[in-house]
Design a protein around this motif. Structure first.
Motif, short mmCIF file in Angstrom:
data_model
loop_
_atom_site.label_atom_id
_atom_site.label_comp_id
_atom_site.label_asym_id
_atom_site.label_seq_id
_atom_site.Cartn_x
_atom_site.Cartn_y
_atom_site.Cartn_z
N ASP A 143 12.25 -22.28 -79.65
CA ASP A 143 12.33 -21.11 -80.88
C ASP A 143 11.19 -21.95 -81.31
O ASP A 143 10.97 -22.30 -82.64
N VAL A 144 10.78 -23.47 -80.40
CA VAL A 144 9.27 -24.48 -81.00
C VAL A 144 8.35 -23.46 -80.70
O VAL A 144 8.33 -23.02 -79.87
N PRO A 145 7.52 -23.10 -81.96
CA PRO A 145 6.00 -22.34 -81.81
C PRO A 145 5.47 -23.74 -80.99
O PRO A 145 5.08 -24.51 -81.18
N LEU A 146 5.12 -23.32 -79.71
CA LEU A 146 4.19 -24.38 -79.30
C LEU A 146 2.50 -23.92 -78.67
O LEU A 146 2.31 -22.52 -78.97
N LEU A 147 1.58 -24.61 -79.69
CA LEU A 147 0.26 -23.83 -79.10
C LEU A 147 -0.93 -24.79 -78.63
O LEU A 147 -0.86 -26.13 -78.84
N PRO A 148 -1.05 -24.86 -77.38
CA PRO A 148 -1.77 -25.83 -76.65
C PRO A 148 -2.97 -26.02 -76.87
O PRO A 148 -3.50 -24.70 -77.50
N VAL A 149 -3.73 -27.28 -76.83
CA VAL A 149 -4.45 -27.65 -76.92
C VAL A 149 -5.14 -28.07 -75.92
O VAL A 149 -4.37 -29.39 -75.39
N GLY A 150 -6.73 -27.89 -75.73
CA GLY A 150 -7.67 -29.40 -75.05
C GLY A 150 -7.98 -28.78 -73.39
O GLY A 150 -7.13 -28.33 -72.43
N GLY A 151 -8.80 -28.19 -73.66
CA GLY A 151 -9.78 -27.85 -72.02
C GLY A 151 -9.46 -26.30 -71.81
O GLY A 151 -9.59 -25.82 -71.16
#
Length: 204
Positions: A143-151
């Motif tokens: 239930d945790v919104p994950l927003l990947p960042v990096g390359g």
């Protein structure tokens, strides 16, 4: 702020050394339909860029400040017109009512970020684990919104979204040198390719 409504599931990250070019980049992205933007405070005169962009784009634009580390920075970003804050890691007590996308990488950091009220967890640097790592995290944190960042380029963005990311942060692969005074025509072309790629992914 609803992350599920980010246009093309994309948060554009505009970091540069030329404040006028950074502002032009934010506005050009908005014209191209990529209207959710983070301006890191490491950008030259970032608060000026945020203030001018807010004036041009209006009160409803999804415009935030990134690389926020202290309550003072958070307050100044809010005064400049930021609608949300982004941190590179877990940062406590920023002291504003703005939504925070809090950086984390490990399960312990994710637990800490959510306990401090993060709207979403910025998975950073996502390139260390890739989409497979995000898939693994979905099991204990469904239930945790994950927003990947990096390359993250367009191909990786599709893979992260397929793995369960709510959106992706798009920095250098999308922005290129535009925020340093580079070619805006090339930026428009990259933005169009990005939109097309993610639209194709959404139909698969």
């Amino acid at each position: 702020m609803k992350l599920t409504r980010l246009p093309h599931h994309t948060l554009a990250i505009v970091r540069g050394r030329d404040r006028a070019a950074a502002l032009r980049t934010v506005l050009t992205l908005a014209e191209e339909g990529l209207t959710a933007t983070e301006v890191p405070l490491t950008t030259t005169d970032a608060l000026w860029v945020i203030e001018q962009a807010r004036r041009e784009l209006g009160p409803d634009a999804l415009l935030g400040a990134g690389t926020v580390l202290t309550p003072g920075q958070a307050a100044r970003a809010a005064d400049a017109g930021a609608g949300f804050l982004v941190t590179p890691g877990v940062v406590e007590g920023l002291g504003t009512r703005l939504p925070v996308l809090m950086g984390a990488m490990t399960p312990t950091e994710i637990i800490s970020a959510t306990s401090h009220g993060a709207l979403a967890v910025k998975l950073f640097p996502a390139s260390l684990g890739g989409p497979a790592y995000l898939t693994t995290l979905r099991a204990p944190f469904p239930d945790v919104p994950l927003l990947p960042v990096g390359g993250i380029d367009a191909a990786a963005a599709r893979a992260y979204l397929d793995a369960g990311a709510v959106a992706v942060g798009a920095g250098a692969p999308l922005i290129g040198d535009a925020a340093d005074g580079g070619d805006l025509t090339a930026l428009r072309a990259r933005a169009a390719q990005w939109r097309s790629s993610l639209a194709e992914a959404a139909t698969l």
